[in-house]
Design an enzyme around this catalytic site. Structure first.
Site, PDB file in Angstrom:
ATOM      1  N   GLU A 218       0.841  -1.206   0.000  1.00 21.93           N
ATOM      2  CA  GLU A 218       0.000   0.000   0.000  1.00 21.93           C
ATOM      3  C   GLU A 218       0.871   1.248   0.000  1.00 21.93           C
ATOM      4  O   GLU A 218       1.782   1.376   0.832  1.00 21.93           O
ATOM      5  CB  GLU A 218      -0.938   0.004   1.212  1.00 21.93           C
ATOM      6  CG  GLU A 218      -1.709   1.316   1.329  1.00 21.93           C
ATOM      7  CD  GLU A 218      -2.849   1.284   2.324  1.00 21.93           C
ATOM      8  OE1 GLU A 218      -3.551   0.256   2.384  1.00 21.93           O
ATOM      9  OE2 GLU A 218      -3.036   2.290   3.025  1.00 21.93           O
ATOM     10  N   ASP A 246      -2.709  -1.767  -3.006  1.00 19.26           N
ATOM     11  CA  ASP A 246      -3.596  -0.765  -2.398  1.00 19.26           C
ATOM     12  C   ASP A 246      -3.082   0.626  -2.760  1.00 19.26           C
ATOM     13  O   ASP A 246      -1.988   1.033  -2.325  1.00 19.26           O
ATOM     14  CB  ASP A 246      -3.632  -0.917  -0.870  1.00 19.26           C
ATOM     15  CG  ASP A 246      -4.636  -1.989  -0.423  1.00 19.26           C
ATOM     16  OD1 ASP A 246      -5.198  -2.675  -1.300  1.00 19.26           O
ATOM     17  OD2 ASP A 246      -4.843  -2.128   0.795  1.00 19.26           O
TER      18      ASP A 246
HETATM   19  C1  GCO Z   1      -5.409   0.322   6.858  1.00 21.92           C
HETATM   20  C2  GCO Z   1      -5.301  -0.823   5.886  1.00 21.92           C
HETATM   21  C3  GCO Z   1      -6.617  -1.511   5.654  1.00 21.92           C
HETATM   22  C4  GCO Z   1      -6.467  -2.812   4.900  1.00 21.92           C
HETATM   23  C5  GCO Z   1      -7.758  -3.545   4.874  1.00 21.92           C
HETATM   24  C6  GCO Z   1      -7.742  -4.751   3.992  1.00 21.92           C
HETATM   25  O1  GCO Z   1      -4.473   1.123   6.886  1.00 21.92           O
HETATM   26  O2  GCO Z   1      -6.386   0.424   7.581  1.00 21.92           O
HETATM   27  O3  GCO Z   1      -4.777  -0.332   4.694  1.00 21.92           O
HETATM   28  O4  GCO Z   1      -7.466  -0.642   4.965  1.00 21.92           O
HETATM   29  O5  GCO Z   1      -6.027  -2.607   3.597  1.00 21.92           O
HETATM   30  O6  GCO Z   1      -8.059  -3.929   6.179  1.00 21.92           O
HETATM   31  O7  GCO Z   1      -7.003  -5.723   4.551  1.00 21.92           O
HETATM   32 MN    MN Z   2      -4.758  -1.226   2.784  1.00 21.03          MN
HETATM   33 MN    MN Z   3      -3.882   1.663   4.953  1.00 25.56          MN
END
Ligand code: GCO
Ligand code: MN
Ligand code: MN
Length: 388
Positions: A218, A246
């Protein structure tokens, strides 16, 4: 004027929790009303998304009765059919309920660890029921505030045992499912284990079924740690482990912002999109972000449309970069190879080593060469700023 309309082949997806975010934060309550999963699917259909992802409890509240669960699923299924949206990914909420306050798979309490496994198996069943092919693990509470509380080696062993158990469960059920592990350095825990994509890649190789497990990097998480996101993504890709991604944005050194994709660091977003498009990444482009707290649901749509539009603009800029004669001429110059060193590379041999040790180099002349990266970077800026 180019067409930046999202199409199914772009594989743009959003989580129910992203467009469904009600804007609450540690300092303030919700600013937007609750919308049902089905309503959120219609919203995503309206803005042109391809898919919707969910945590088990985004779809079915943790305390729902079986009858309530069936009714929600029926509505959700109808919304998917009406809009044509798919469910490419699913995941488990192992962080909201108080039972997970000290983690799930790494909790010190065996009852919590067992419950986390049970909850995840049920959530996998739910995800597969809706067609999910990727199952994400984000261990938001798998960490500590005080390192006097947990043994970090024990925590990694617990995590490994849980992943091995769940891989076997997926195989046993004959699920066509791959796991994608998502790293985050901190928030909501003070510190989270396996804090970066690189840590996750190393951890995966220690599992019983590494071929089933990849990563879900992410943007925000790596930017929080102050590292180059695209480099981590490239490493995952090169290892055959980029199963999901992500997309969002984040200022380093701030709280977890989940900003609209590309809205903070256009240049980093450009290199990322260029990388994904150049290598032909086939997975979802999942936006794990939130609309500003200032927005109503029209603003949420602006936010979702903005994520996809920025991606498509940057994709166009990447194509422009690749087709630009001046950029390409510079790149060929930078990567020039007259073949004179070829004999020294590749597999080791004692003869090769001896020849290389005897080879003279004009170190000073090589070190004095200007590399023209300033010009290259400015050409990139001109492309990004739209003057080229
Ligand atoms: C966050 C995370 C979550 C996860 C989600 C999927 O920082 O809260 O990025 O958004 O991506 O729980 O597993
Ligand atoms: Mn995430
Ligand atoms: Mn996140």
């Amino acid at each position: 004027m180019s067409d930046y309309t999202p199409k199914p082949e772009h594989k743009f997806t959003f989580g129910l929790w992203t467009v469904g975010s009600r804007g609450s934060d540690p300092f303030g309550s919700a600013v937007r009303p609750h919308k049902s999963p089905a309503e959120l699917v219609y919203l995503l259909g309206e803005v042109g998304a391809y898919g919707v992802n969910f945590h088990d409890n985004d779809l079915i509240p943790i305390d729902a009765t079986p009858a309530e669960a069936e009714a929600i699923k029926k509505e959700f299924r109808k919304a998917l059919a009406d809009t044509g949206l798919t469910v490419p990914m699913a995941t488990t909420n192992l962080f909201s309920d108080p039972i997970f306050k000290d983690g799930a798979f790494t909790s010190n309490d065996p009852k919590v660890r067992a419950y986390a496994l049970q909850k995840t198996m049920r959530a996998m069943d739910l995800g597969v029921e809706f067609g999910a092919k990727v199952y994400v693990f984000w261990g938001g509470r798998e960490g500590t505030e005080t390192d006097s509380s947990k043994n970090p080696v024990e925590a990694i062993k617990r995590m490994r045992e849980a992943m091995n158990f769940l891989c076997e469960y997926a195989l046993d059920q004959k699920y066509d499912l791959k796991f994608a592990l998502e790293a985050k350095p901190n928030e909501p825990r003070g510190d989270i284990y396996n804090p970066t994509t690189g840590h996750m890649l190393a951890f995966i190789e220690s599992l019983d079924h590494p071929e089933m497990v990849g990563v879900n990097p992410e943007v925000a998480h790596e930017h929080m740690a102050g590292i180059n996101f695209m480099h981590g993504v490239a490493q995952a890709w090169e290892a055959g482990k980029l199963f999901h991604i992500d997309l969002n944005d984040q200022y380093p050194g701030r709280y977890d912002q989940d900003l609209r994709f590309g809205s903070r660091d256009i240049k980093a977003a450009f290199y990322l999109v260029k990388f994904l498009e150049d290598v032909g990444y086939q997975g979802s482009r999942h936006f794990d972000a939130h609309a500003y707290r200032t927005e109503d649901f029209e603003g949420v749509k602006d936010f979702a449309r903005g994520c996809m539009r920025t991606y498509l603009i940057l994709k166009e800029k990447a194509a422009q970069f690749n087709a630009d004669p001046e950029v390409q001429a510079l790149l060929s110059e930078i990567n020039a190879d007259d073949g004179s060193m070829s004999a020294f590379f590749g597999k080791y041999s004692p003869e090769k080593a001896a020849a290389l040790k005897a080879q003279p180099f004009d170190r000073v002349a090589i070190g004095q060469r200007g590399l023209k990266y300033e010009r290259l970077d400015q050409l990139t800026m001109d492309i990004l700023l739209g003057v080229r």
